[in-house]
Each structure stands twice: as structure tokens, then as C-alpha cells.
Design an enzyme around this catalytic site. Structure first.
Site, PDB file in Angstrom:
ATOM      1  CG  HIS A 121      -1.887   1.303   1.366  1.00  0.00           C
ATOM      2  ND1 HIS A 121      -2.403   1.477   2.479  1.00  0.00           N
ATOM      3  CD2 HIS A 121      -2.286   2.004   0.278  1.00  0.00           C
ATOM      4  CE1 HIS A 121      -2.935   2.567   2.189  1.00  0.00           C
ATOM      5  NE2 HIS A 121      -3.233   2.885   1.025  1.00  0.00           N
ATOM      6  CG  ASP A 161      -3.423   4.511  -1.951  1.00  0.00           C
ATOM      7  OD1 ASP A 161      -4.411   4.243  -1.357  1.00  0.00           O
ATOM      8  OD2 ASP A 161      -2.595   4.966  -1.619  1.00  0.00           O
ATOM      9  CE1 TYR A 188      12.791  12.577 -16.186  1.00  0.00           C
ATOM     10  CE2 TYR A 188      14.160  14.468 -16.054  1.00  0.00           C
ATOM     11  CZ  TYR A 188      13.550  13.717 -16.879  1.00  0.00           C
ATOM     12  OH  TYR A 188      13.524  13.751 -18.510  1.00  0.00           O
TER      13      TYR A 188
END
Lengths: 140, 140, 140, 140, 140, 140, 140, 140, 140, 140
Positions: free
Chosen positions: C22, C64, C110
Site C-alpha cells: 500500500h 490506492d 524524476y
């Protein structure tokens, strides 16, 4: 398998438990816990429930008596106790005597897991079933 | 854990099953099987029963239809069928259709395990619960 | 290959998806994404399009539901939506239901990739085709 | 990605092709080929067709002109030509000129794969799509 | 060796160039450059001149068009242009078009080398022959 | 250290004992035994006596009941019993019941050690104190 | 085993002691010390008492004469001397001459262990039996 | 051994000297120097004197002419020159010309050793015999 | 780079040459030689000619004077001398004195390469340019 | 360095000597011995004479008294004794008592070196200076 050692404890797990010393912590994560991302040392116990595993671990594992709360759980979002905690308390009471549990907020819990000696991933389906054990001393 | 994949299948086991090709074999050893001594690739599933694991494996694993007996078990000392074999046959029949089992003498079975692509160690307590699966082809 | 698992998913990728928990994130980078430079764990899927891969991943991957935007894309230089995002939205809607996308500036993206559990490099030729998925929980 | 190099060729594959010398062999296995079990060096190209990959490889790969048949395929059970072989012949004819194919029995083919410099696993769904290429010399 | 790939490019170097993405940098160091001390990934090309190597690299390597100066050299102590830079400019102009060079002070150059994706050590005898290339995107 | 596990058993040794299966052998070598030269898996227990270690091992280790002599010792040069064997017999009788010992000639003993699952080196000063244990099954 | 070297010193421990230089520190931890969690280099001496080991180490190990207190122990909670310290002082006095001991608070002691060249874990059952030795110079 | 290379230079040492570039440093530590604790790359030359080794190294090693003092020694406690420094100066003068030595305080010296490209441990018995060499450029 | 060592000799190559002893062999393979497939230890010198490399190697490498022919080449298919052999003979004559060459059939040559201490791969474009050197002794 | 251990013995060498048991052999090779090619475990002692090293080794190393000739040397080509053997005999006589030497033909000697527990390479310049020691037992 060996005589007197529950078969749910795999060789790496028992080895890691033996290596731990006073104050080192061991995390049991439920099936959704980000164990591999957090763990310094990861022990996989896929498919097993957390309570069954806790019971086997507590056969050998002494809790720290130098701190007030040697056991911690991840605090629920709503502040209620998670149902599985009662089961945890009974197991610990039976093995090491009654112990109050510390409740730790989710992201603080992750930070503790990153500092722990090892993290166990299980297949536990219950929510908020994550638990941290602090190791005590063995007096021979 | 992922959607649609039983939690008893650990990541290494599923990876190994995916890597296998036509004719490669996979051994499920019981709790007393010398898995670590035989295995080219060892997958530990400590504490799990062999039938529960076989059922999860067969969700994804095709049996070889190019050979007569794609499943082998370790022959018992007294020549009787081991009780767990019936359970194995039902699982395989449900997943891949009826299949006759080859019976392999204990030390020949060890030799096959040394040649197998991977060996799984379980916590299965039943005797003569060791089984070898030969992988077939997937037709997409 | 296994029954029911798309052949575009390589064994390492599925293993990594199973290991994630999770809140862990998975990045799909396009053909020009600096995947090897950013990745804690790198999965190469050279020559494949990002949408085809996303579709296969979403077969197994829960998003999620504890965060508002479990999916993020790299913001374009001109602020316009990249054409491939529509395709991504349709895939995700079909697998997990409608989800709004967060847009993340290139160098922030990034940084997130460096923190991600894994980064996948593809051969996707479309520009601004990079995407981050946050893993949710599996309720069995 | 680089200019002039097809994105289906992953970095490891091109590196391995560069390392090979005169007489070394390269195997392209289909989706059911036991590549991981046979390979000294394994290159995974999951999800890709074998012909598309062969075409990219042959852009750079010289065939051995010192032997009569520098290309081998796995003989079918019924002795008929597999449909994909025609496609292979056209690719090779276009890149290196016409070449007759050697047909190798299944288990002999496995033995050659174990001796090969490298084995590529693909997601090719066609049957009997396995092929061995023998490398020739580059005259600069 | 392969058809169409200059033999001066070793397998590791080409593999590394393929792995690089948009914005990653590649350093070519001269014979006295502290390459091994700086490099995250080191590629040895002992005995070769830097210009010959640059020419081979630029056959495949796209320069970054998103930044003003995708090429940097180490500034000389006296502020004069090093003679070899002219040669570098001609190679780059022929492969990718004219490009202005950024001049970077010696110790700043070392810092960039430590951040680079890879550093190549050569046998180049000319002084101030060190050069950094920033990778651009490939549009197929 | 853990509750109920003698501190002379180091974590690697217990892990190895857990990994062993039916028919695998474990060698305890005395202080002059060429353990490192013979062992597939070496466990060092420098400075400890062999009997003390045997006693701790036998707390957990089941002997093989499928063979006539599950314990072997190295035969002495003069054919007499070594004094320490009596101590070994008492330990084994107390843990697993009476068992006759097989006597194995020195160089045959070395060959068995090379085939054993693991070899333990001790600091035992008594001569001919080397012993081989064959593991049996655990019935839960 | 070798002539003149106590068998309680295992090969890794003596190797590590030889590698150490002036000012490097060596920790002997008791059976409950979190040695594996702290150690840069871990030497396991399970089952041995700390004093017996200290005596063997001091046969070869020079103490630092450039610092006032080359030996440190972990301070007790109640400020009293631990009984085992007297034994330590006698050993050190016999090998290197009288030396006063520095007392270090528990968590500071852990920090020093993390900086030490190596940490030895023992089976010492006495409490507060942890000790740090600072290496001096050998004048030949 | 090779023609023209002193046998005191071991293969790893010469390899490391070749890998070093302009500005990289090489430390020669005496027999009591904490070399293993400091070194990024450790080269053991047990039993050899430092001057003999320095002489062999300077056969191939260019000193840095871009800095004022390319050689440093560890300052003595009393501020006097250590006797062995004179020997060092003669060796360096003979190989590379006269050079003044920088004197570096003991703990600053350790810090430099941790930053050095490599550290050599010797058996040198003289005190304050530690020395740092900064590499210069080779003009072919 | 070091003083007096040709820059074409890379650090690994010189290290390997130093490690070799009396009777060990070193193979220089041309650009098409299957070096990676044969070599116990592989040294890549991509892009370099074999004669230039041989000349640098022979600066340090003593030939075996205990055997009649310490140098071997791969016999050509037509039995004629390959043009490059004359160049090899001149280099060897200049460094070690005149030496007759043994001619070895292609597949026997491969077998010798598999037994050699190391194999060097070059970019040599000439055919039949492979050569084996047998190391002699250094008399100091 | 440690008290009472000659500085010529490096940490790896002493560790290896400690690991060896009854009947294991240790080879000291001269400067031209093909040590790296033969050795299961290689210990480099570049630049040292063989006799000086033998003397230090024999301080700790017991010779095998169960065999007639526990020491072997490489037979010379002319059948004469090599001058250094006398020195070896004096060292061994002083440490362990008089012992006759077995003479072993050159290629048989290489075969024994391949079977030895470890091989030491030295810088010994004398010819036929290679020697094999068979380890005996330590009686405490």
C-alpha cells in the site's frame, strides 16, 4: 522441520530472531504492508495469518522489559481499536504476560519499519494488523 | 498481493512458474522432503499444506499433454496409495481434467527432483505427499 | 507463460508488482525516459508500447483509494494534454473505475521516479507518455 | 534508445550479439520454449513475436558462410513445415541472402540450446517457432 | 563484431548508451582523467583517441535539443581553446548539426562526471580533451 | 539468543538444521578435521567441545528410523572404541533412544563428509571424535 | 587449529584483529547485545563467555598507549560496577598492564559499536559484560 | 612476474596505479596504520618496508606538477622530522626530482586516507612512515 | 596511465599478465574470434589491431624457453601462411629472439583457448590473426 | 599487526592456515609458479622469498606425522637437489624435527597444487623452490 519448532517459522526467520539483540525491533506486516520497500531484512511469509505467526514467534521471543510499551501497532484512521489487536493481546499475555500497546500513526510506523532489524510480510487480510515487537534480554 | 492471485503464491514462486517452459518440472515437497539438498532453485513455503498450494499453482499452471503421465508421486513403501493423492487428483481434475499419476520410487524421485526446474518445500505433515508436475504449453 | 497471465508481463515485473504494498509507486517510462538512471529497481520492456503494458498491469494492480489522485503523468511543456493520456484514462476506467490524473512537472517527476518502488522502461514512441501508479490494498 | 537501432532490441541482447564470435549460436525460443532451463545466457523478450525479433537481429547479425546450413529450426512432430518458417526464410533472404534450414529433432534442439552462446525467450504464440542462428564473420 | 557497428565501440559501451535516457550525460575522459574515481559506471577504452571514439558514439547518440548547450568541455587553465575541440566540433556538426560548447571549470567538471550516467576512459594524449554529452530523444 | 534455544547453537547452524530433510546428513568434526576442505556448507563452532554441541543439536534433531544405523563415527586406526563415543551414545540414548553406531574408515568418512548437507568444525581436542547424523522425519 | 593459537579464536576473528590498525576499536558484546544490528563487521562466537574470549584476544592484541583509557565498558543503570569487570581488569593487567576503564552510557556505547572496526557476539550470560578495546601499535 | 616490473608490486597494486588519474591520491601506510578501516580500495603488502615499496611505485608513478606539494607525510607528535622521511625524499628526488613534503596532522591524515583512491598497508616498522602521493599526468 | 607502460595495455590485461606463471597461455583473438565463449578470463581490447597489442604485450612478457614452439597460430584453411604472421614474427624476434610458430587446426585452437589462462578479444580485421603465447620464466 | 605474529604472514594466509585440517596441503610457489592458474584458494605474497615465508608459516603449522613424507618439492630436470632445499630442511628441522622430502615431477606437482587447500605465490627468484606442506594434528 525440527522437533519443537512450529513449521510456520521458516529457517531465515528463526535465524534472524536469534541474531537480534536487546532493543532490536521486528515488524509483522499484513498482506498490504509495503514490507519490501521498508525492510532492511525482509522475511516473506506469504499466505499466513499474522496472529498464527505471532504466536509461533512468541514461543521463543522475549519482550523488552526495560521500556514501558515493548509492542506497537499501527493506529487506525478512525481511532478505534482494530479487532485483531485483541487476539494479539491474548497471545502476548499468554507468552510473556500482559502488555499495553503503543499506537503509532501510519507514516511514523513506516519510519520505524525502516529502522527495524527485520520486517515480515504475511498474507494477513485484516486491516491495521501491523505490529512491532521490541526484543528483550534472555536470562539463562 | 495482487487482484486475482492467491496470497499463498509468493512472488518468487510465481516468477519461477512463469520462467518454466514445455517439459520443465516443478516439485512440491512435504515437510520432511530434502528440498534444499536437491533443488536447483528452492522456493520455501514453510507452514503451508501441499494440497492448498497445489490448488493455487494449478490456477495458472498447464500440464503437459505431450506425455502420458504429466504428474508423478513418490511411491509408498507398502505399495498402497497415500491418502493425500485422492485430494491431489481432485484438484488436478478440476483445473486441467483427469490425469493418471506415475508412481516413482523414493531414490528415483530424489534424482528427478535434482533435475527439476524448481523444488518447493512446504510444511505438509502427511507422509508421501511429494508430487512432480510437468509443464505443458499455453495456447493463447 | 502461464494460463491467464498476459505474455507481455515478464516474470520480474509480476514478481515486483506482487512485492509492492500500500502506497508504493510504479513508474512506466516511455522510450526516452531516463529509467536506468532513476530506478531503484529497473524492469526493461523494450519495444513495447506503454498503453498495452498498462492494460496488462491493471489486470492485477489495485489503485490506492486512500489518496485523491493515485495516478500521475508528466506535465507537458505547453500545458496541453498529451494524446496518449486519453488512452490511459480509458484503460484505468475499465479496470479500476474513473480516476483524475495528477500532472507533475518534469524534474519533480524524476524525483518521484527515484523514490518509486520500481521503474519500467518501454519502447513507447509517444512523447509525455510517462505515468506513475500508486498501489492500493487488496481486500480478499 | 539510439538512432538506427530498433527499440525491440534490448541493451543486453545487443551486447550479447556483439560479444559473439564466429561459430557461436543464438537461439530464439517461442513462448513455450524452456529457455531459462537451457540457457547459458538468457535474454528475455516477453510479449514479442519471434519474426519481428528475428528481423531486428538480422539487421546486425552475419550468418556463418563456412557451414552449409547456418540456420536450424525445431522439426515438427508430423514432419510438415511450420507456417512461420516461411516468414523466417523471407527475413533471412532479405538480410543475408537465401539459406536452406536444418531441421533438428526436439530433444537434440534442447541439447543445442544448452550449448548456445545465448537463448532468447519470446512471447511467440506459434508452435515450432524456435530457431538457431550461427554467427559468421564481419569483414570490415 | 556486428554489421554496421564500428569495432571501437565495445559491448558494454553500446549497452550503456542504449540504457541512457533524455537528459542523462556521458563523459569521455582523456588518458589522464580520473575516470575510475569519478564514475558511477566506468567504460574503459584504453589506447584509443577521444575523437575517434566520439565519432563512433555520435553515429548512434542523439544530442539533447531541449537545452542550449548539450556539449561541455573542460575549460583550460589559460582560457584558450584546446586544439582538439575544433575536431570535436566538426564531428558533432557532421552527425547532429552545429552546437556551441559549454566550458566548465576543472573541479566543476569532476562534479558533473560524478553525476554522469557513465564515464569513458581513453588513452587520449591531448590535454583538455575531456567532453560531456547530454542525451536527447529519439523520434522514431 | 532466544528462549529455549541453547546459546551454543549459532543462527546459521539452526537455520541449516531446519533446512535439512529426511536422509540428509550432518557432520560434527573435531578440531583437526578438514572441515573447510570437505564441506558443501560449513558451520564454524571454534572452541566448543563436540559432545556439548551434539547435546544441543539433539534437542531438536530427529534421527532417521528408516535406516539401521543413523549415526556413524570415524573408525580408529587400532580398531578400539574411542573414549568419547560412550559420551555420544549416552546423549543420543537420552534424546532419541539407544542407537548402534556405524564405524567408517577415515577416507570413506571424508567422502561422506563431502556428500553431507553440512559440516560443523569444532575445537574438540579428543581424537576420533568425528560423527555423522542422518536426519529422520518429524511427525507433528 | 594451529600451534600456539587458542582454539576459541576463530579464523575470521584473528584475520580481523590482524587487519586492525592504531586507534581501531573492537567490541565484545554479551549474549543480549544487538551485535548484528550495530556491526560493520560481525564475528559470531555463540556459546562462549566474554572473559574467556577476552583472555585469548589479549594474547595478541596491543592496547593503545596514546589514549588515557584504551578500554571502555557499558555503564550500569545503577552506577555500580558490574561483577565481571573485575575479571576483565585482571586479564588486561596480566597481558598489558593495569588500565583504568572508561564507562560509557548504553546508547553512546551503541554508537561507538557502530563505528567500531568489528563487533563480536558471544553467549555471555552476565549483564553489562560489553567491552570495547582500542588497538595500539606493535613495535617489532 | 613480468620483465621490467619489480616483483614487490603485486598485480592489484599495479592495476590500481594504472586506473588512477590526475589528482587521485595513493597512501602508503606503515604496519600500524588503520589501512583497512580507512581504505576505499585496500592493497595489502604485508611484511614489506615502505621505502622499498615507494621506490618500486615511483618507477611508474608521475607526481602532480599542478600542485605545490604533491607529497604529504603524517606530522609527528613532537614536530621533529621522522628519520624515514629523508629516505623518502631521496627516492622521490631520484625518480621525479626534488619535492617539498606537506606535513598533515594525524586525524587530518586519516580523513585524506578515506578520500584517497587506494591505501596500501605494509609491514613497515618505523613510526610516522605514512605517506600520500598525488598523481600527475603522463605526457606521451 | 603510467610512465613506461603503453596506454594500449589496460589495467586488467597487465594484472592478468602479472598473475600468469610458467607454462600458462595467453590468447590474442581477432575481431571474429569467439573469445567470450571460450575464455576462462576475458580481456576486451575492442577496436585495436592484434599486432599493435602483441608488441605492447611482448614488452613485458617472457616466452617459454622450455618448449620448442612457445607461439602458436591458427592454421589457415588452405595451408598458406596468413600475411599477418610475418608481422608477428618480426615483433617476437625483436622482443624475445627468433621463434618458430606452431600451426594449430581451428577447432583444436578453440580447445586450447578454453584451457588458456586468458583470452583477449581485439578488433583485428585480418583473417587467421589468432595467436597463443606460452609464458616463460623471469630470471631477476 | 599483532603481538607474536610475524608481519610477513598476511591476514588471509593465517586465516587459511587456521581453516586447514589434518591431511590438507599448502603449496608455496616461487615467483614463476603458475599459482593463480592452479589454486583453489590463492594467497599472494609478492616480493617475498620462499624461505622467509616458510619459516614464518612453520611457527604455527604442524606437519602430518601419519604419513612418511609430509613435505614435497618439485623434482629438478637434472635430478640434482636444488640449493634452496637445504635451507628448507633446516627450517623444518628447527620447527618440527628432521623430515625427508618427497620429490614430485613437475606436472604431477601441478596436479597436487590443483588439489591443495591453498597455494601461495611469492617473489622467490630461485628455481625449483616450490614446496608442499601436509598439515598434521594439534594436540592441545
Amino acid at each position: 522441520m525440527l522437533k519443537g519448532i512450529p513449521s510456520i517459522l521458516n529457517p531465515d526467520l528463526l535465524k534472524i530472531m536469534m541474531e537480534m539483540g536487546h532493543g532490536d525491533t521486528l515488524v509483522i506486516g499484513d498482506g498490504n504492508f509495503p514490507a519490501a520497500a521498508c525492510a532492511k531484512r525482509l522475511v516473506r511469509c506469504d499466505g499466513h495469518g499474522a496472529a498464527e505467526l505471532l504466536d509461533a514467534i512468541m514461543t521463543f521471543f522475549p519482550l523488552d522489559t526495560y521500556v514501558e510499551k515493548p509492542v506497537a501497532v499501527m493506529a487506525t484512521a478512525d481511532g478505534e481499536d482494530a479487532p485483531i489487536w485483541k487476539e494479539y493481546q491474548q497471545i502476548i499475555a499468554r507468552r510473556e504476560g500482559e502488555a499495553a500497546f503503543e499506537q503509532v500513526e501510519r507514516f511514523d510506523f513506516y519510519a520505524r519499519a525502516r529502522d527495524a532489524y527485520a520486517v515480515i510480510s504475511t498474507g494477513e487480510g485484516a486491516l491495521y494488523a501491523n505490529i512491532i515487537l521490541t526484543k528483550g534480554v534472555v536470562i539463562e
